[in-house]
Design a protein around this motif. Structure first.
Motif, PDB file in Angstrom:
ATOM      1  N   ASN A  27       1.416   0.042  -5.012  1.00  0.00           N
ATOM      2  CA  ASN A  27       1.241  -1.516  -5.920  1.00  0.00           C
ATOM      3  C   ASN A  27       1.197  -2.183  -5.043  1.00  0.00           C
ATOM      4  OD1 ASN A  27       1.845  -3.099  -7.591  1.00  0.00           O
ATOM      5  ND2 ASN A  27       3.295  -1.864  -8.986  1.00  0.00           N
ATOM      6  N   TYR A  86      -5.307  -8.252 -11.520  1.00  0.00           N
ATOM      7  CA  TYR A  86      -4.878  -7.667 -12.625  1.00  0.00           C
ATOM      8  C   TYR A  86      -5.598  -7.859 -13.742  1.00  0.00           C
ATOM      9  CZ  TYR A  86      -1.879  -5.710 -16.165  1.00  0.00           C
ATOM     10  OH  TYR A  86      -1.197  -5.045 -17.317  1.00  0.00           O
ATOM     11  N   SER A  91      -5.158  -3.401 -13.186  1.00  0.00           N
ATOM     12  CA  SER A  91      -4.343  -2.529 -12.436  1.00  0.00           C
ATOM     13  C   SER A  91      -4.057  -3.190 -11.054  1.00  0.00           C
ATOM     14  CB  SER A  91      -4.941  -1.231 -11.883  1.00  0.00           C
ATOM     15  OG  SER A  91      -4.451  -0.569 -10.953  1.00  0.00           O
ATOM     16  N   ASP A  93      -3.010  -1.289  -8.382  1.00  0.00           N
ATOM     17  CA  ASP A  93      -3.161  -0.283  -7.371  1.00  0.00           C
ATOM     18  C   ASP A  93      -3.990  -0.647  -6.265  1.00  0.00           C
ATOM     19  OD1 ASP A  93      -2.751   2.213  -5.998  1.00  0.00           O
ATOM     20  OD2 ASP A  93      -3.963   3.251  -7.576  1.00  0.00           O
ATOM     21  N   ASN A  96      -7.596   0.847  -5.720  1.00  0.00           N
ATOM     22  CA  ASN A  96      -8.728   0.648  -6.659  1.00  0.00           C
ATOM     23  C   ASN A  96      -9.499  -0.765  -6.067  1.00  0.00           C
ATOM     24  OD1 ASN A  96      -8.284   2.708  -8.286  1.00  0.00           O
ATOM     25  ND2 ASN A  96      -6.640   1.418  -9.673  1.00  0.00           N
TER      26      ASN A  96
END
Length: 102
Positions: A27, A86, A91, A93, A96
């Motif tokens: 994260n 975001y 996301s 992550d 990605n």
């Protein structure tokens, strides 16, 4: 009595926790928090060395304030980037985020 070694052990533990957070997490917000922990461990070292080596000067304190200012700017820019990502991808992550890969 708290000695220099106590401060160094605290800073080393805090740095290791931050390093784990920066490397081991996926994260983006957790990575930023890990970086902040590492910068705070540097601040502890600066203040501790200043206290035990040259207690009459404020060089360590000045450097610590400089590190805090740089860290605040880094977090502001980092959180703005994470928020923008975001909004685009829903996301945070890090796996990605492969926009620049071929």
């Amino acid at each position: 009595m708290i000695t220099l070694e106590h401060y160094l052990m605290l800073a080393a533990a805090l740095f290791c926790i931050g390093l784990f957070g920066a490397i081991g997490k996926r994260n983006a917000v957790a990575v930023l928090m890990g970086i902040e922990l590492m910068l705070n461990s540097v601040n502890i070292n600066l203040i501790a060395f200043n206290r035990f080596l040259v207690p009459n000067q404020l060089v360590g304190h000045v450097f610590a304030i400089f590190v805090i200012v740089v860290a605040a700017a880094e977090v502001a820019v980092g959180l703005a980037i994470v928020l923008s990502i975001y909004r685009d991808r829903y996301s945070t992550d890090l796996d990605n985020l492969d926009w620049l890969k071929w």
